[in-house]
Design an enzyme around this catalytic site. Structure first.
Site, mmCIF file in Angstrom:
data_model
loop_
_atom_site.group_PDB
_atom_site.id
_atom_site.type_symbol
_atom_site.label_atom_id
_atom_site.label_comp_id
_atom_site.label_asym_id
_atom_site.label_seq_id
_atom_site.Cartn_x
_atom_site.Cartn_y
_atom_site.Cartn_z
ATOM 1 N N GLY A 148 0.811 -1.215 0.000
ATOM 2 C CA GLY A 148 0.000 0.000 0.000
ATOM 3 C C GLY A 148 0.843 1.262 0.000
ATOM 4 O O GLY A 148 0.358 2.356 -0.267
ATOM 5 N N GLY A 152 -0.534 6.040 1.366
ATOM 6 C CA GLY A 152 0.716 5.610 0.732
ATOM 7 C C GLY A 152 1.959 6.262 1.317
ATOM 8 O O GLY A 152 3.062 6.079 0.813
ATOM 9 N N ASP A 187 1.203 -11.644 5.963
ATOM 10 C CA ASP A 187 1.741 -10.729 4.952
ATOM 11 C C ASP A 187 3.038 -10.080 5.430
ATOM 12 O O ASP A 187 3.690 -9.380 4.655
ATOM 13 C CB ASP A 187 0.707 -9.650 4.587
ATOM 14 C CG ASP A 187 0.203 -8.896 5.802
ATOM 15 O OD1 ASP A 187 -0.343 -9.552 6.707
ATOM 16 O OD2 ASP A 187 0.374 -7.671 5.872
ATOM 17 N N ASN A 188 3.396 -10.319 6.696
ATOM 18 C CA ASN A 188 4.650 -9.780 7.210
ATOM 19 C C ASN A 188 5.670 -10.890 7.464
ATOM 20 O O ASN A 188 6.602 -10.728 8.247
ATOM 21 C CB ASN A 188 4.401 -8.996 8.502
ATOM 22 C CG ASN A 188 3.626 -7.706 8.247
ATOM 23 O OD1 ASN A 188 3.618 -7.189 7.130
ATOM 24 N ND2 ASN A 188 2.972 -7.188 9.266
HETATM 25 P P1 AMP Z 1 1.411 -3.493 7.966
HETATM 26 O O1 AMP Z 1 0.580 -3.935 9.133
HETATM 27 O O2 AMP Z 1 2.227 -2.276 8.200
HETATM 28 O O3 AMP Z 1 2.227 -4.612 7.430
HETATM 29 O O4 AMP Z 1 0.383 -3.061 6.823
HETATM 30 C C1 AMP Z 1 -0.724 -3.818 6.444
HETATM 31 C C2 AMP Z 1 -1.223 -3.351 5.117
HETATM 32 O O5 AMP Z 1 -1.634 -1.972 5.173
HETATM 33 C C3 AMP Z 1 -0.212 -3.435 3.991
HETATM 34 O O6 AMP Z 1 -0.903 -3.823 2.831
HETATM 35 C C4 AMP Z 1 0.295 -2.011 3.900
HETATM 36 O O7 AMP Z 1 0.812 -1.704 2.630
HETATM 37 C C5 AMP Z 1 -0.963 -1.207 4.190
HETATM 38 N N1 AMP Z 1 -0.687 0.150 4.705
HETATM 39 C C6 AMP Z 1 -0.195 0.483 5.916
HETATM 40 N N2 AMP Z 1 -0.081 1.822 6.035
HETATM 41 C C7 AMP Z 1 -0.484 2.356 4.864
HETATM 42 C C8 AMP Z 1 -0.600 3.691 4.343
HETATM 43 N N3 AMP Z 1 -0.268 4.760 5.056
HETATM 44 N N4 AMP Z 1 -1.054 3.843 3.081
HETATM 45 C C9 AMP Z 1 -1.404 2.790 2.347
HETATM 46 N N5 AMP Z 1 -1.335 1.518 2.771
HETATM 47 C C10 AMP Z 1 -0.877 1.287 4.007
HETATM 48 MG MG MG Z 2 3.256 -5.304 6.088
#
Ligand code: AMP
Ligand code: MG
Length: 517
Positions: free
Chosen positions: A103, A137, A269-270
Site C-alpha cells: 500500500g 501511501g 503478509d509480514n
Molecule cells: P502493515 O501492518 O504495516 O504490514 O500493513 C498492512 C497493510 O496496510 C499493507 O498492505 C500495507 O501496505 C498497508 N498500509 C499500511 N499503512 C499504509 C498507508 N499509510 N497507506 C497505504 N497503505 C498502508
Molecule cells: Mg506489512
C-alpha cells in the site's frame, strides 16, 4: 561503485510474472496479476537524513548526489526502472484479510550485485498504489526512523533481515491519528529505501491460492526456488523448499528470542519466504523479561504476538503457507508431516541457542530442565533481559547465595520477594554446577556468551528520544545510536547500558506503540 541515477537496473520479477501495466492508482482488486505498475508520487522538498555506508559499500552504490536523492524520494526515475507495487494477501490477527498488497511500498528495480544476483531497491512511503485501500501511501518520520535504524541494528546483531539504505525527509506533512482516538495531527513525512533479495511473503502465495490461480502459484513457487534456493535439487523441489522455509522461519524466531525482539505484527503478509525479519512496525526489544509483553496496542486484547508466543504464531503462519501451496501436491501427506516437524525443529534450535547464551559446551542431559527453570525464574523476577545476561557472563564461578543476589541487583526493576530470591539462587546454583561440567575452558564458555548476548540493544525509549530530537531537526542521539548498533556485542557504548527509565513505561511510543505509521 555506481550511482543510483546512472546504473541500469534489472527487472527480472516484472518480466517474469503477469502484471497490471495500466498505471492506474485507483484502489482495487487486481486478479490475475502479481504486481501493478506504480510510479512514486513526487514530494515537496527531499532531504537526505541518513545513509547506510556499509550497505552501500556492499551493494556498490556511491554516496548519493543530488540526482540520487531525487530517486530516493521518488521524485525521479531512470529509464531502466520499472516501479511496481506487489500484490499479496494475508491473515491478519488470525483472520483472512483477502488482498492487501504494497500500500505504500514501491520497488524501483533490481540492483545488480555481481554474479550473486541482484537486490531489490524499494521505497517505503513513496505515495499511493492500487493497494493503498484507504491509506495515503505515505509514512511518517517516526516510523521511518524506526524501520531505518532497527533493520540495520538487526543486521549487525547477525539476524536475517531486510535492510535500509537511506532515510529521506519529504518536506510534506502527513496526517495521522497516532493514538487511534480521533486526535489527528500533521507529522513530518519520510521515505526509507529498503533492500532485500526479495520482499515475497507467505501472503504472496496465499493470494494466488485464494484466487485459485494454480498455474501462477506453481510458477511463483518454481521461480522462488530457482532464484533464491538454487541449491535445492531434490526431485520434489516444492517439499524441500517448504521444509527449508520452515527451518529458516524457526531459526529466525529463535534469533529474535535470543536478543529479546518482539516483532509485534506477525501477520502472514509480514512473513518473508526468505526467512528475513520484514516490515518493522510496532516492534520492541524486551526491557524487563516478560514473555507476555506485546508492544502493539492493537494486539493488547489477545496478545497474539507477544514475545513468548512468537514461535507458535510462526507455526500457525507456516500452516497458512502450507495450505497455500497444497494445490501443488497430488498427495499432501508429506507436506503435513513437514509442518508437524516444526515443533521438534524449533525446540532443537531453541535449546541450542539458549545453551550458547548460557555458555554451555553442548546440550547435555538435564540442560532442558535447567533452561526451562531459568525461563521460569526470569518470568517471575522480570529483570532487564539484556543486563541480566551480561551479568551472567561475569558471575563468579564460586558465587554463593549472597553473592548471586548482589550480583544481579543492577538488572532488577523491582526487588524480588523472598520466594523469588530463593528461586533465583537455586537456579543459578544449578547453573554454576552445570558450568563446572563443561568440557570447554571457562574462557571459551565466556567467549560463547559474549558472542550470543548483546550488550547494546535499540531500546524503544532510546528510539523515542532520538525521534523527538529528529522531529526538531537535531540528530545527535540518532547518530550515536546508529554508531552503537554496529557493535552490539561490545562494551563500547556503555552509556546506554542501563535500565529503562521509569518514565518510559507510560510514555506512548516508548513502551507500546500503535500501528499508526
Ligand atoms: P502493515 O501492518 O504495516 O504490514 O500493513 C498492512 C497493510 O496496510 C499493507 O498492505 C500495507 O501496505 C498497508 N498500509 C499500511 N499503512 C499504509 C498507508 N499509510 N497507506 C497505504 N497503505 C498502508
Ligand atoms: Mg506489512
Amino acid at each position: 561503485m555506481d550511482n543510483l541515477s546512472t546504473k541500469d537496473f534489472e527487472k527480472v520479477f516484472v518480466s517474469t510474472f503477469a502484471g497490471d501495466h495500466s498505471g492506474n492508482l485507483q484502489p482495487r482488486q487486481t486478479p490475475g496479476v502479481l504486481y501493478s505498475k506504480t510510479n512514486p508520487t513526487p514530494v515537496a522538498k527531499p532531504a537526505l537524513l541518513a545513509w547506510s555506508e556499509d550497505l552501500a559499500a556492499e551493494l556498490g552504490i556511491s554516496e548519493p548526489n543530488e540526482q540520487d536523492v531525487q530517486i530516493l524520494s521518488g521524485n525521479m526515475r531512470t529509464p531502466s526502472m520499472y516501479p511496481y507495487a506487489n500484490c499479496y494477501a494475508g491473515h491478519q490477527f488470525g483472520n483472512w484479510a483477502g488482498q492487501l498488497g504494497d500500500g505504500r511500498a514501491i520497488t524501483l528495480g533490481e540492483w545488480p550485485v555481481s554474479e550473486k544476483g541482484s537486490i531489490e531497491l524499494q521505497l517505503k512511503g513513496a505515495g499511493p498504489t492500487p493497494y493503498s485501500r484507504r491509506g495515503d501511501g505515505r509514512a511518517v518520520l517516526r516510523s521511518s526512523i524506526r524501520e531505518y535504524l532497527m533493520s540495520e541494528a538487526m543486521h549487525y546483531l547477525g539476524i536475517p533481515t531486510t535492510r535500509a539504505l537511506a532515510l529521506v525527509a519529504t518536506g510534506d506533512q502527513v496526517l495521522r491519528d497516532m493514538f487511534y482516538d480521533g486526535r489527528t495531527a500533521f507529522e513530518p513525512g519520510a521515505i526509507v529505501m529498503r533492500t532485500a533479495p526479495s520482499f515475497l511473503r507467505f501472503g504472496s502465495f496465499e493470494m494466488l491460492a485464494a484466487r485459485q490461480e494454480t498455474a501462477q502459484l506453481q510458477q511463483l513457487t518454481d521461480w522462488t526456488i530457482d532464484q533464491f534456493y538454487p541449491h535445492i535439487t531434490a526431485e520434489n523441489k516444492t517439499i524441500s523448499w517448504f521444509k527449508e522455509v520452515l527451518d529458516r522461519t524457526a531459526a529466525l524466531i529463535v534469533e529474535w528470542l535470543r536478543v529479546g525482539f518482539v516483532h509485534g505484527v506477525m501477520n502472514t503478509d509480514n512473513m518473508s519466504v526468505l526467512g528475513l525479519t520484514i516490515d518493522y512496525g510496532p516492534y520492541s526489544f524486551l526491557d524487563d523479561y516478560d514473555p507476555n509483553f506485546t508492544p502493539n496496542t492493537t494486539d493488547l486484547p489477545g496478545r497474539r504476538y507477544a514475545f513468548g508466543r512468537q514461535h507458535t504464531v510462526a507455526y500457525w503462519n507456516l500452516g497458512c503457507l502450507a495450505s497455500a501451496i497444497a494445490p501443488l501436491f497430488e498427495n499432501t501427506d508429506e507436506l503435513s508431516a513437514a509442518l508437524e516437524d516444526y515443533k521438534t525443529i524449533y525446540l532443537e534450535k531453541y535449546y541450542r541457542m539458549m545453551g550458547n547464551k548460557l555458555g554451555l559446551d553442548a546440550i547435555r542431559e538435564g540442560d532442558h530442565l535447567l533452561i526451562d527453570d531459568l525461563e521460569e525464574t526470569l518470568d517471575r523476577i522480570k529483570p532487564d533481559m539484556t543486563i541480566f545476561f551480561q551479568l551472567l557472563i561475569t558471575l563468579p564461578a564460586d558465587a554463593d547465595a549472597e553473592v548471586i543476589l548482589q550480583h544481579f541487583q543492577p538488572s532488577f526493576y523491582q526487588e524480588p520477594e523472598q520466594e523469588s530470591q530463593d528461586k533465583l539462587i537455586s537456579t543459578l546454583s544449578s547453573y554454576l554446577s552445570r558450568i563446572r561440567r563443561n568440557e570447554i575452558s571457562a574462557e571459551a564458555s565466556k567467549t560463547l556468551m559474549r558472542a550470543n548476548n548483546p550488550r547494546f540493544i535499540l531500546r524503544n525509549y532510546l528510539l523515542h528520544q532520538a525521534i523527538q530530537e529528529m522531529e526538531k531537526g537535531e540528530n545527535t542521539l540518532f547518530l550515536k545510536l546508529q554508531e552503537a548498533m554496529k557493535t552490539p556485542y561490545s562494551a563500547d557504548h556503555d552509556e546506554f547500558f542501563k535500565l529503562r527509565p521509569e518514565w518510559a513505561i507510560t510514555q506512548p511510543g516508548s513502551s507500546t506503540l500503535s500501528c499508526s505509521s
